[in-house]
Design an enzyme around this catalytic site. Sequence first.
Site, mmCIF file in Angstrom:
data_model
loop_
_atom_site.group_PDB
_atom_site.id
_atom_site.type_symbol
_atom_site.label_atom_id
_atom_site.label_comp_id
_atom_site.label_asym_id
_atom_site.label_seq_id
_atom_site.Cartn_x
_atom_site.Cartn_y
_atom_site.Cartn_z
ATOM 1 N N GLU A 229 0.828 -1.245 0.077
ATOM 2 C CA GLU A 229 -0.185 -0.262 0.159
ATOM 3 C C GLU A 229 0.834 1.211 -0.057
ATOM 4 O OE1 GLU A 229 -4.147 -0.629 1.675
ATOM 5 O OE2 GLU A 229 -3.160 0.970 3.234
ATOM 6 N N GLU B 172 2.091 1.803 -3.178
ATOM 7 C CA GLU B 172 0.862 2.142 -4.281
ATOM 8 C C GLU B 172 0.786 3.724 -4.043
ATOM 9 O OE1 GLU B 172 -2.815 0.278 -3.170
ATOM 10 O OE2 GLU B 172 -3.730 1.080 -5.080
ATOM 11 N N CYS C 115 -8.276 -2.231 4.124
ATOM 12 C CA CYS C 115 -8.151 -3.664 4.946
ATOM 13 C C CYS C 115 -9.638 -3.886 5.429
ATOM 14 C CB CYS C 115 -7.250 -3.422 5.960
ATOM 15 S SG CYS C 115 -5.513 -2.895 5.707
ATOM 16 N N SER D 66 -7.432 1.538 -2.167
ATOM 17 C CA SER D 66 -6.312 0.867 -2.557
ATOM 18 C C SER D 66 -6.552 -0.612 -3.088
ATOM 19 C CB SER D 66 -5.297 0.660 -1.232
ATOM 20 O OG SER D 66 -4.411 -0.316 -1.567
ATOM 21 N N LYS E 4 -15.615 -10.176 7.919
ATOM 22 C CA LYS E 4 -14.521 -11.180 7.273
ATOM 23 C C LYS E 4 -14.763 -12.454 6.477
ATOM 24 C CE LYS E 4 -10.463 -8.651 7.822
ATOM 25 N NZ LYS E 4 -9.736 -7.860 6.656
ATOM 26 N N GLU F 161 -16.155 -11.686 3.290
ATOM 27 C CA GLU F 161 -14.878 -11.259 2.630
ATOM 28 C C GLU F 161 -13.961 -12.518 2.074
ATOM 29 O OE1 GLU F 161 -11.152 -9.818 4.369
ATOM 30 O OE2 GLU F 161 -10.997 -8.362 2.917
ATOM 31 N N GLU G 249 -13.349 -13.098 -5.948
ATOM 32 C CA GLU G 249 -11.963 -12.625 -6.243
ATOM 33 C C GLU G 249 -10.908 -13.175 -5.551
ATOM 34 O OE1 GLU G 249 -14.430 -10.396 -5.351
ATOM 35 O OE2 GLU G 249 -14.956 -9.151 -6.945
ATOM 36 N N CYS H 19 -10.330 -2.123 14.703
ATOM 37 C CA CYS H 19 -10.438 -3.648 14.694
ATOM 38 C C CYS H 19 -10.615 -3.975 16.234
ATOM 39 C CB CYS H 19 -9.619 -4.384 14.219
ATOM 40 S SG CYS H 19 -9.128 -4.086 12.474
#
Lengths: 426, 572
Positions: free
Chosen positions: B278, B281, B298, B318, B357, B360, B365, B503
Amino acid sequence: MIEMKLISKRFGKINPMSIDDFLALDGYKILKKALKKDKLDLLDEIQQSKLRGRGGAGFPVAVKLMALAKESKQPKYIICNADEGEPGNFKDRYLMENDPHEIIEGMCIAAYMTSANKGIIYIRGEYNKAIKIMKNAIVQAKEKGYLGENILNFDFDFDIEVRSGAGSYVCGEEFSLIESLEGKPGRTRVKPPFPTSKGLFNQPTLINNIETFATLPAIIEMSGKAYAKIGTPSSTGTKLLSLSGNVKNRGVYEVPFGIPMRKIIEELGGGTESGKKIRMVQLGGACGPIIPEYMLDMVIDFERFEEFESKTGAGALIVIEEGHDFFEILKKISEFFTHESCGKCTPCREGNYHLLKIIEKFINYEAKEKDMYVLENLAHVLHHTSLCGLGQSAPTAIISALHYFRGTFQKRIEASLSQEDAYAKN
Amino acid sequence: MPKIKINNIEMFVETGTTILDAAKEHNINIPTLCHYPDLNINSDCRICSVEIIGRKGLVTACSTPVYEGMEVKVNSPRALNARKAITEMILANHDANCTSCVRNMNCELQRLADNLGIHRSRFDSVLNEMPLDTSSYSLVRNPNRCIKCGRCVDVCANIQGIGVLDIMGRSRDSIISPAFNKALTEIFCTYCGQCSSVCPVGAITEKDDTDEVWHVLDDPDKHVIVQVAPAIRVSLGEELGLPLGSIVTGKLISALKMLGFSKVFDTDFTADLTVMEEGYELINRIKNKGKLPLITSCCPAWINFAEHEFPEILDNLSSCKSPQQMFGALAKSYYAQREDIDPKKIHVVSIMPCTAKKTEAKRSEMSINQEDPDVDTVLTTRELAKMIKQMGIDFNNLKESKFDKPDELTSGAAIIFGASGGVMEAALRTVKEVLEGKPLKRIDFDSIRGSETIREADIEINDVQYKIAIAHTLSSARKIAQQIKDGVSPYHFIEIMACPNGCVGGGGQPYATSSKLSRERIQSIYQVDRLMKIRKAHDNPAVSNLYTSYLGEPGSHIAHKLLHTHYHQKKF
């Protein structure tokens, strides 16, 4: 005559669709008089009148008016509560359908006293005729300069719009009504803050029953002191009553406070249609107490009613003669509240259904002594812990019934037991 | 200061204090149910009803401010009776089959009923059974357990600004559900799971995947490895009876070994990798005048939110996968190759503070072979605690162990991912040092730490000022996203975390997480960071080693294939 026509003086004499009829009978004259006076003097008149809210709770009107007057935040809202949904009540509808401009005049005076510029009349959705009449009256009042900017060339702007809900009884409760106006489901808010500090869209808001507004012109006209002489010391002035049930002459009557109920039922109502004896009367509407015939000499008065933890309500008298099944009446009332509870607070959401279930046990001859105690206990819990007036007053009929008609409950329990015995023997 | 009496104890209390808070200050515990720190006071449940001497009705302690001379009786017979009756009524309309509920022994209603001495209800059961919503990978809604306290509605609408849950219908027909009783997968639910975290009962919970993990652990053909997110080590202890904020890294690893995982890895390793990817990036976008601001990616609830409601700004996100997914991708490529294990036999479990999560991991993907998910099963902190209890592990007396190689080496930069602002700080430690080519004077970026839900700062790199922002909670994210959509965002780089305080306050963390509690966890996280030998991601030799031996350099072709992803607008 026991009637006294302060608010209802023009009823039947004018065409409600005609502002000219209203003006011909001194309409908007008091508004002109009020606009020439100092706001504080007007507030003082209301305070001296000892006027109490006509929607059911009987809160001193001057206290609310002054609280709103003190708020500096703008805009301030004046809400006229015409969401009359209480079974047995129809006086607000009658008022709107007979003298709509009197309400507008009263709202204008309240707005002037409190420096508010925006008014809303929230009318029960089913009242199509009243909605039409009020809307017409507002248009006419605007045309003639009694609403809008610089009313009667005074430095005072006030406008009113008509709104209505989707048919929920609880929207007659002030915060539910405000939520409904904001486009939300009709569920009350926690107090404090009160509407006068944080009401509609969190702005200072005065919300009163329609009859309360309609009374203001009469008070300004005759002075607060003179008004306070009518009625009783704790309940001044006159009250519109909705008289219904097993009486000959059902209808709306205006009487001063302090008249015994028996007189109203006999003289104005003409007694029962069938000639049967009156067994009981429910006061105020579905949310009011049920009292036995022998108590009918009680006078209509806020203080007197509060003694048995009840309010006068909005002024309904439902007369019930001998021959009706007592528990079916209680069931109808419980069904009503079970249907109309908004579901926000636990006691009202869950409790009304349990009350209904227990009443059904009495109807089905299945009730045991325990059920009567649970019923009584639960009714008091609802009364003491519910969030808004709906839940607090929903068990009033049951509480009063258990008080005045306890023998009826006990007899039914005994009958249930003997029925059970009979089944056992067979 | 008004003088009042509660249960005959005299006290002076600040004006405006509620009876509930005044009582708490003097160690008088008034029972509550719908009340929750950080949320609105709705006083819907009416459990905290107390008697004020001289008043006819009862008042709710949570919403009633004190006044001079007030005398409160918390347990007058009338108040106690009311409290019991209300609780009994809740139980009569509740699936009170406690032993088959995930909240058994950890349920606020159960505790309340027990404290009130309710063993039998006076009321007949009036429960109308309704179907469960098991549509999502993340959350299960059980309306039969819902007590309509409204906490989930409040947290979703007011803290997260999403509002997918509300009270539908009225009276006893009222239920809490998405509009028109739609499934969670048919609405713009981000699966942040804050609702499950504040629910006092088992009405909305994470989807329980522990059985699946027990099964693979028992399968001799499977090589089951586990990764642990940074926030777990400062919160798991609470769930197992240790003091708030306890740092339990070593015991946690031992427990996972005892459960039967072949290898226990630290998600911090891929967090360091995220910083590298990142960070580069960001450097690239700044150098090549790419799309700015760059926003961290994230947080899967934030990604869901952006895909639902701000498709216009997806290019600002990102392209880096989250640390969880970078780990999964590497496990089934690099790790499989190095250990010579068929990737099909590797089962990757991750322990996350997060319910989103779980969804996710199921994104199409997130599969490098286009068939199997890179991360096979995701467990929340709560589910891991459950497995530890199921196994009968005496957690408190466990010996400490270390993470398995090669990624035992992690940096402090990765640890702080668990706190709001941590990803930003971790990235800045690397970006600033790399770009300036000289060691940082100070590693801690104090200016960007704090608890405000939107924080901004100017960071100077090579004499150029960069504007950064940090946001937590989705209502703050909405403000930031709207600015970008409107073309008025002043920032270069933004960190967004969906859950309050990041988190540590995740939707999969122990129940009853509050802001106060999350701040304590954050303190523990910064403490772990301070004690780390390596505190910058690019200083982590294990990361450099991975680049030299496998990935090449940040942003390389293979790095892109394994560590980056793309986003698309979600519609129904």
